[in-house]
Design an enzyme around this catalytic site. Structure first.
Site, PDB file in Angstrom:
ATOM      1  N   GLU A   1      -9.677   0.339  -2.034  1.00  0.00           N
ATOM      2  CA  GLU A   1     -10.588  -0.425  -1.168  1.00  0.00           C
ATOM      3  C   GLU A   1     -11.041   0.385   0.040  1.00  0.00           C
ATOM      4  OE1 GLU A   1      -8.916  -3.844   0.740  1.00  0.00           O
ATOM      5  OE2 GLU A   1      -6.931  -2.943   0.917  1.00  0.00           O
TER       6      GLU A   1
ATOM      7  N   ASP B   1       0.807  -1.225   0.000  1.00  0.00           N
ATOM      8  CA  ASP B   1       0.000   0.000   0.000  1.00  0.00           C
ATOM      9  C   ASP B   1       0.838   1.272   0.000  1.00  0.00           C
ATOM     10  OD1 ASP B   1      -2.140  -1.681   0.135  1.00  0.00           O
ATOM     11  OD2 ASP B   1      -2.661  -1.256   2.211  1.00  0.00           O
TER      12      ASP B   1
END
Length: 817
Positions: free
Chosen positions: A315, A213
């Site tokens: 997400e 990430d």
């Protein structure tokens, strides 16, 4: 139980989610640890392995080479830590995933495993983590951490390197802070002796961030993020063709729970239409909704003629009220309100998998080296450090400070303080977001008044490089937004003289981000081929600014044009050079467009070559790379592929060098396990020597190798210039190109304010944009000449020069010769 020695005993574990590059970290820490005199261990299954420890008795002994005489040759017969820790026999079990097999040699019941130099060979080209990872509920309990401490002390381990996310690193720091009390409890319970308690009074901890990430603060990049971005962009590139074929819309969900880096950089790199990220919810006009704004933006794209629509959703994407934005909901909006045939693609765990890209081999290796240094220098008074990267330098920062800042971003998002959340991301994140909006939005109104608008010439120079087209696309989109006219000069200055010029459109450059080569055409012709005619073309087309994208030739061309201002008024306009060359030889900049793409092409080719070499067991491949008189590509490629030897123009080649290289290869092959010799590579820059050519070196190795090794050659040639640009080059291209446009606007405005018809452009208005650390700096072309080796077409200094020493260290050359 391991016997006590005076060496630091170092264990490495991977924890949390896996990410590409973790194996490179393990490999680097093991090898550098051995070179620094340590015993090295790995912990299987993360913290869970620490808790379980070793329940099966196992005698540790180093495997000796099949050729005992090789030890007498290595380091003149003097034993070194490398030859004493060559291998312990479990490397194949770990790499093949057969550690828990019931028959023969097994790792069953052994979670803390001694490893040697060859036990981790070839690991860094593998995805995931070969030593396993797990989220351990047991380690979260005091009892679990007590067992973990006991298991480390039993093996005599006093240093621990942890590669994982913020949760894993927090667990490591907690473990270290509790260590004295854990040792005291174990002593009280009679599980350890007083001697052990005294010897293990301090646990050394270091953390490395493995997270796709890129969500950790106080570091510019985390291990695994570049590869994950590459996987995403590969998927979008594939989806683009089917989306255009059917005139469909695709909504892609990518990972990023609290950080939108993947979604943002994928949006910039793939030319997406709309993105949703956690740090910056979609902003709406009063009385409107984000759904209205998205639909309006995409309708305008469709009305302009676009046949495809790409929307990327992180997400963790939310709206301004912290309500989740789901891909399925976005699909419904596009289907119902815009009438698009829409599909959803959730990339999921495909983002984690696969071979690491070049940067996810280089960065973990450099960080692994620093991690070992930090452990060796650690004292009870120093904090636990996290190894990061800032301004192209490997850094150490207090681990818990980085974790606290990372969690502060999530807290700011939860408190709806999105401005604070954005401010805590690095400057490049904010610039990339601004750049995405500038290049993805089709503005109805021009942003500048008529008197500030320009006719901007855009020209490619030199050899093609990945990112040239992405940079051109960004510049064109920005020009159209502002009201400028982007004029493409095809085929460089030769095309300018042939009047091969036309205006580019917003839609015409839409698909250029993923295109390699040069859509405008490029060559090495310099403007002094006919400077007067070039000036005449500038005047005829009324150019107000020039953007040149290219390598050393573009730098040379800018120098010629700036010098020509003394004689030709047409050159008194702002001129910018955006470095783009696979050689990365433009002075003063650390990265040029195309260098990352070329490194990845080299890694892909060398992985295949090494596979062939290893299948033959005893084959050395001499691989020739491009790069001109600059050894960047060869050196960094050698680090990323584990090459045994690298030859560059900067160091050159001679008979003494080759004699030592042959000796090293003979020793190294002599130390291999019988029947399991590794294929090895030698990377040679095309200009390393005019005498000792690739063919000569190959024949020399083949002749001298005798029965130990054979030799073959492979020339990668122009394959290093082509192919699809890497996401890093695409994102960097957009960022740099937009800064170039801002530079041209600033200096054009300054010229407009001058009195009189004849304008005098100052020297600083002809400059090269450079990457120096994490900052972008403008260097006037006349100043850059002072830092350039004009004869050899490279800078006088190179930030990567010391990497060659690390390449040699990681193959054991200093310890074996």
């Amino acid at each position: 139980m391991a016997q006590s020695t005076g060496k630091m005993k170092l264990a490495v574990l991977t924890s949390g989610g896996d990410s590409a590059g973790m194996n490179a970290v393990v490999r680097a820490i093991v090898k550098i640890g051995i070179l620094r005199g340590c015993e090295t261990w790995i912990v299987r299954e993360g913290y869970e392995g620490l808790v379980r420890g070793n329940t099966q008795a196992h005698t540790i002994h180093a495997d000796l080479p099949a050729d005992a005489s090789a030890l007498k040759c290595a380091h003149r017969g003097v034993p070194t830590n490398l030859t004493q820790n060559l291998r312990f026999g479990d490397g194949d079990l770990l790499r093949d995933g057969t550690g828990d097999h019931h028959h023969g040699r097994t790792l069953k019941g052994r979670y803390i495993v001694r490893v040697g130099w060859d036990d981790v060979r070839g690991w860094f080209s593998e995805g995931g983590t070969l030593i396993g990872t797990a989220r351990s509920a047991a380690f979260r309990t005091p009892e679990g951490r007590l067992s973990a401490a006991h298991n480390l002390i039993k093996e005599g381990i006093d240093a621990l390197a942890v590669c994982g996310g913020d949760g894993s690193l927090t667990g490591a720091d907690l473990f270290r802070s509790e260590w004295p009390s854990l040792v005291s409890q174990l002593l009280t319970q009679g599980k350890i002796t007083e001697e052990q308690a005294e010897k293990h009074g301090h646990l050394k901890i270091v953390g490395l961030v493995g997270s796709i990430d890129n969500d950790m603060s106080m570091t510019d990049l985390t291990i695994g993020a570049p590869t994950a971005l590459q996987r995403i962009c590969e998927a979008i590139d594939n989806i683009n063709s089917t989306a255009a074929s059917h005139s469909r819309a695709f909504v892609l969900e990518v990972m990023g729970r609290h950080c939108g880096w993947l979604a943002l950089l994928a949006g910039v790199s793939s030319g997406a239409d709309f993105i949703f990220i956690p740090e910056r919810p979609p902003q709406t006009l009063p009385g409107g909704t984000w759904e209205d704004d998205m639909c309006e933006a995409i309708r305008s794209h469709r009305e302009a003629g676009k046949r495809k629509t790409i929307v990327i959703v992180a997400e963790g994407a939310i709206d301004a009220d912290l309500q989740p934005i789901r891909a399925e909901y976005v699909k419904e909006i596009l289907t119902e309100r815009v009438g698009l045939d829409t599909r959803v693609t959730t990339l999921g765990h495909t983002q984690r998998g696969g071979r690491p890209c070049a940067f996810d081999r280089i960065l973990p290796t450099l960080q692994g080296e620093e991690a070992v240094k930090a452990l060796l220098e650690a004292t009870p008074e120093t904090p636990s450090y996290m190894i990061g990267v800032r301004e192209n330098k490997i850094t150490r920062v207090p681990l818990m400070e980085a974790v606290a800042m990372t969690r502060a971003v999530a807290d700011a998002i939860g408190a709806k303080d999105f401005t604070k959340a954005m401010s805590m991301r690095d400057p490049e994140f904010f610039q990339s977001l601004e750049g995405f909006h500038a290049t993805s939005t089709l503005f109805k109104e021009k942003q500048l008044p008529h008197h500030r608008r320009m006719r901007v010439a855009i020209l490619h120079m030199g050899a093609p490089a990945g990112g040239m087209n992405a940079a051109t696309r960004a510049a064109v989109r920005y020009c159209i937004k502002q009201g400028h006219r982007p004029l493409a000069v095809h085929n460089g200055f030769r095309g300018l003289l042939d009047d091969n010029i036309h205006e580019l459109s917003w839609l015409g450059v839409d698909n250029w981000t993923s295109r390699g080569g040069s859509e405008l055409g490029t060559n090495r012709t310099l403007p002094d081929v006919d400077l007067g005619a070039v000036a005449a073309r500038f005047q005829e087309h009324n150019f107000h600014a020039l953007l040149m994208i290219g390598g050393f030739e573009a730098f040379n061309a800018l120098l010629i044009l700036e010098t020509g201002r003394k004689h030709y008024p047409a050159f008194h306009i702002p001129m910018a050079h955006l470095p783009a060359t696979i050689s990365n030889n433009v002075p003063m900049t650390e990265f040029s467009l195309g260098s990352d793409t070329s490194l990845n092409a080299l890694v892909d080719a060398c992985d295949s070559i090494k596979q062939s070499a290893s299948a033959s067991r005893n084959r050395v491949f001499v691989v020739e790379t491009q790069g001109g008189q600059c050894g960047y590509l060869a050196t960094m490629g050698a680090l990323a592929t584990g090459a045994s030897i690298v030859y560059t123009p900067e160091q050159g080649m001679n008979l003494d060098t080759l004699r030592q290289d042959v000796k090293f290869l003979k020793i190294r092959y002599g130390l291999d396990a019988k029947g399991k010799s590794e294929g090895r590579m030698v990377i040679r820059n095309e200009c390393a020597s005019t005498v000792y050519t690739t063919d000569v070196v190959t024949k020399m190795f083949k002749e001298e190798g005798g029965k130990l090794f054979d030799a073959r050659s492979a020339s990668l040639g122009h394959t290093l210039q082509g192919g699809i640009p890497s996401p890093m080059d695409r994102a960097r291209a957009a960022r740099l190109s937009l800064r170039c446009m801002a530079f041209l606007e600033e200096h054009h405005d300054a010229l407009q304010k001058q009195d009189g018809k004849v304008k005098q452009a100052p020297p600083e208005s002809a400059a090269v944009i450079t990457i120096q650390g994490s900052a972008l700096k403008w260097v006037p072309v006349q100043e850059m000449v002072q830092h350039a080796d004009m004869k050899n077409r490279r800078g006088k200094t190179a930030w990567w020069a010391e990497v060659k020493d690390l390449v040699e260290a990681l193959v054991g050359r200093p310890d074996l010769l």
